[in-house]
Design a protein around this motif. Structure first.
Motif, PDB file in Angstrom:
ATOM      1  N   THR A   1       0.844  -1.202   0.000  1.00 19.78           N
ATOM      2  CA  THR A   1       0.000   0.000   0.000  1.00 19.78           C
ATOM      3  C   THR A   1       0.878   1.250   0.000  1.00 19.78           C
ATOM      4  O   THR A   1       1.902   1.289   0.687  1.00 19.78           O
ATOM      5  CB  THR A   1      -0.903  -0.008   1.248  1.00 19.78           C
ATOM      6  OG1 THR A   1      -1.753  -1.152   1.172  1.00 19.78           O
ATOM      7  CG2 THR A   1      -1.744   1.245   1.332  1.00 19.78           C
ATOM      8  N   HIS A   2       0.465   2.244  -0.753  1.00 17.16           N
ATOM      9  CA  HIS A   2       1.189   3.522  -0.767  1.00 17.16           C
ATOM     10  C   HIS A   2       0.248   4.659  -0.380  1.00 17.16           C
ATOM     11  O   HIS A   2      -0.583   5.078  -1.180  1.00 17.16           O
ATOM     12  CB  HIS A   2       1.794   3.773  -2.150  1.00 17.16           C
ATOM     13  CG  HIS A   2       2.701   2.674  -2.594  1.00 17.16           C
ATOM     14  ND1 HIS A   2       3.880   2.375  -1.938  1.00 17.16           N
ATOM     15  CD2 HIS A   2       2.586   1.775  -3.596  1.00 17.16           C
ATOM     16  CE1 HIS A   2       4.457   1.349  -2.525  1.00 17.16           C
ATOM     17  NE2 HIS A   2       3.701   0.953  -3.532  1.00 17.16           N
ATOM     18  N   PRO A   3       0.357   5.160   0.853  1.00 19.64           N
ATOM     19  CA  PRO A   3      -0.413   6.344   1.225  1.00 19.64           C
ATOM     20  C   PRO A   3       0.204   7.584   0.582  1.00 19.64           C
ATOM     21  O   PRO A   3       1.247   8.065   1.023  1.00 19.64           O
ATOM     22  CB  PRO A   3      -0.311   6.378   2.755  1.00 19.64           C
ATOM     23  CG  PRO A   3       0.781   5.421   3.134  1.00 19.64           C
ATOM     24  CD  PRO A   3       1.146   4.595   1.952  1.00 19.64           C
TER      25      PRO A   3
ATOM     26  N   CYS B   1       5.026   9.016  -1.250  1.00 21.80           N
ATOM     27  CA  CYS B   1       4.402   7.974  -0.432  1.00 21.80           C
ATOM     28  C   CYS B   1       4.776   8.234   1.021  1.00 21.80           C
ATOM     29  O   CYS B   1       5.926   8.531   1.333  1.00 21.80           O
ATOM     30  CB  CYS B   1       4.890   6.593  -0.857  1.00 21.80           C
ATOM     31  SG  CYS B   1       4.288   5.298   0.247  1.00 21.80           S
TER      32      CYS B   1
ATOM     33  N   HIS C   1       9.308   3.993   2.172  1.00 23.76           N
ATOM     34  CA  HIS C   1       9.103   4.123   0.724  1.00 23.76           C
ATOM     35  C   HIS C   1       9.490   5.534   0.262  1.00 23.76           C
ATOM     36  O   HIS C   1      10.148   5.701  -0.759  1.00 23.76           O
ATOM     37  CB  HIS C   1       7.649   3.853   0.345  1.00 23.76           C
ATOM     38  CG  HIS C   1       7.213   2.434   0.576  1.00 23.76           C
ATOM     39  ND1 HIS C   1       5.953   1.986   0.255  1.00 23.76           N
ATOM     40  CD2 HIS C   1       7.866   1.375   1.099  1.00 23.76           C
ATOM     41  CE1 HIS C   1       5.843   0.696   0.574  1.00 23.76           C
ATOM     42  NE2 HIS C   1       6.989   0.310   1.095  1.00 23.76           N
TER      43      HIS C   1
ATOM     44  N   MET D   1      10.311   7.134  -3.209  1.00 22.37           N
ATOM     45  CA  MET D   1       9.010   7.303  -3.867  1.00 22.37           C
ATOM     46  C   MET D   1       8.497   8.732  -3.658  1.00 22.37           C
ATOM     47  O   MET D   1       7.599   8.981  -2.852  1.00 22.37           O
ATOM     48  CB  MET D   1       8.041   6.290  -3.261  1.00 22.37           C
ATOM     49  CG  MET D   1       6.884   5.936  -4.152  1.00 22.37           C
ATOM     50  SD  MET D   1       5.994   4.528  -3.475  1.00 22.37           S
ATOM     51  CE  MET D   1       5.407   3.816  -4.994  1.00 22.37           C
TER      52      MET D   1
HETATM   53 CU   LIG Z   1       4.687   3.480  -0.433  1.00 17.80          CU
END
Ligand SMILES: [Cu+2]
Length: 485
Positions: free
Chosen positions: A411-413, A467, A472, A477
């Motif tokens: 998952t990437h918030p 992210c 991440h 990211m």
């Molecule tokens: Cu992420």
């Protein structure tokens, strides 16, 4: 002042009063200290047993100087200690040397200036997460405040009332510095709105910061690098205490929930699935309250709920569960219900009107991927962060459609700096009502497509988007936008 000093000392904070002072917070209840019998009982039950300690109420930073239009603060980022495990001291890195750091209570329309002195031994900066902030005060990852220097951060507070937070954003180091303790609340209040809405306030408005940690036998925080999943600790802390308890009266409470964990998501359920009323998300109040029986909170997200404890009898012990936790990370905290006085607060049917968005000026696509070739890297649109590269140039006064497509198993918030967005769709469907107002962080689950509509409404300049799984974002990211006139 004396009360606050005692409180700070009882939590093992030291050196706090050299550079600043804290309001003797009227709302504070006594905090269980290391010297009480309650603490002794707690330690007998094992250091990681839940519900052994009262939830610490976070200290509130007090301005060193103020006028009608400006409040000035001085904060030092420096090492300190916290008392988390009985009989042991945990070294931390904190704002004012404290963990968690003190809450700023700012007022809409009244600017705040924080002189941040870096005595941490490393280069840091400060990002006000959810702040509508000029780029030079936003804490761009390459805009370091070198160790031994200081920086004046100016926050205009032009935005609506909202629950924000501040943390370090040093390039490639955020996972470690956030973990070490550099995180705290920054709440924008609007007195006129408060008077009109009559939501719970004062004693009954409680910020709760939820983080996971792991410990070494000597009480020090234990960090283990995991670029894939991000850090996952085996212990949950609320306001710096292990799964604490909180005495609540039979009345309405506003709980401001912040997930400032590195990478752990939560799904909160109260008791056996009791209803809570969500009133706010990242960017402030929702148009209307939303009744929910579970609240999902990814890293950096905030949700304010009102809980009506009149639905429980005196003597009830109501546990806040995390339904996506492991054995030791499923109990978040416990509410112990006591008799309440006459209720003065309410939850109105309408909370606010959302501003319309300006027209869409561009559509952009951001695939989210993992690149394991060479130096492993999380990427946005096929690239890791590069300070020299601008990924997009949105026009001030416009909105855009951004499509995040998650081509990975994690998952990437996703978080935008300086600007809020509305969630247009998640897998082609409208978001649930609690996510339908202004947001600054939205989870993109594995193989999901999420479309957001950022609103470039206030300031021009260079901001990052990234992210918020801290590991991440560090690896790497993160993209850059330059908002142009
Ligand atoms: Cu992420």
């Amino acid at each position: 002042m004396a009360v606050t000093r005692r409180k700070a000392l009882s939590q093992g904070f030291s050196g706090v009063f050299l550079v600043c002072s804290f309001a003797a917070d009227k709302r504070s209840r006594p905090v269980t200290g290391t010297a009480t019998s309650a603490w002794a009982r707690a330690s007998a039950a094992g250091p990681f047993e839940p519900f052994q300690r009262d939830v610490p109420l976070l200290p509130v930073a007090r301005p060193v100087e103020q006028t009608k239009s400006l409040q000035k603060y001085i904060s030092e980022m420096k090492p300190g200690t916290a008392s988390i495990l009985p009989g042991l001291t945990t070294p931390i890195l904190g704002y004012y040397g404290m963990y968690p750091g003190p809450t700023f209570r700012a007022t809409r329309g009244r600017a705040v200036e924080v002189r941040q002195i870096n005595r941490s031994g490393r280069d840091l900066n400060v990002h006000l997460h959810g702040g509508v902030t000029q780029p030079q005060f936003d804490g761009h990852p390459h805009d370091a405040v070198p160790d031994g220097t200081e920086r004046l951060y100016h926050y205009s507070n032009v935005q609506h009332s909202a629950t924000l937070w501040y943390h370090d954003h040093a390039h490639g180091e955020t996972a470690k510095t956030l973990f070490a303790g550099l995180a705290a609340f920054y709440i924008v209040e609007d007195p006129e709105e408060d008077d009109a809405l009559e939501l719970p306030r004062g004693d009954y408005d409680v910020p709760l910061m939820i983080q996971d940690r792991a410990f070494n036998a000597d009480g020090t925080f234990r960090y283990r690098v995991d670029i894939d999943r991000g850090f996952r600790g085996d212990t949950l802390l609320v306001n710096g205490a292990i799964a604490p308890r909180m005495k609540v009266e039979r009345r309405l409470y506003r709980l401001r929930l912040l997930n400032s964990s590195n990478a752990r998501p939560y799904e909160f359920v109260l008791g056996n699935g009791r209803e809570v009323i969500q009133i706010s998300s990242d960017g402030g109040l929702l148009p209307k309250p939303v009744r929910r029986t579970s609240i999902s909170l990814q890293p950096a997200e905030r949700v304010d709920v009102v809980v009506d404890f009149r639905q429980f009898g005196v003597g009830s012990e109501v546990i806040l569960h995390n339904t996506v936790g492991e054995a030791t990370t499923s109990a978040v905290m416990r509410f112990d219900v006591v008799k309440g006085g006459a209720e003065e607060a309410r939850v109105p049917k309408v909370l606010r009107e959302l501003e319309p968005l300006p027209p869409v000026n561009a559509q952009r696509s951001f695939p989210l991927t993992f690149n394991g070739l060479g130096r492993a890297q999380w990427q946005i649109a096929g690239a890791g962060f590069d300070d020299e590269r601008i990924d997009c140039r949105p026009r001030l006064g416009s909105s855009e459609l951004w499509t995040f497509t998650n081509n990975s198993e994690r998952t990437h918030p996703m978080h935008t700096h300086g600007h809020f967005f509305r969630v247009v769709s998640i897998e082609g469907k409208p978001p649930q009502p609690g996510d339908a107002a202004w947001k600054d962080t939205i989870p993109v689950l594995p193989h999901q497509t999420v479309v957001i509509r950022p609103n470039f409404d206030y300031y021009t300049g260079r901001y990052v988007f990234h992210c918020h799984a801290a590991e991440h974002g560090d690896m790497s990211m993160m993209g850059q936008m330059e908002v142009v006139a």
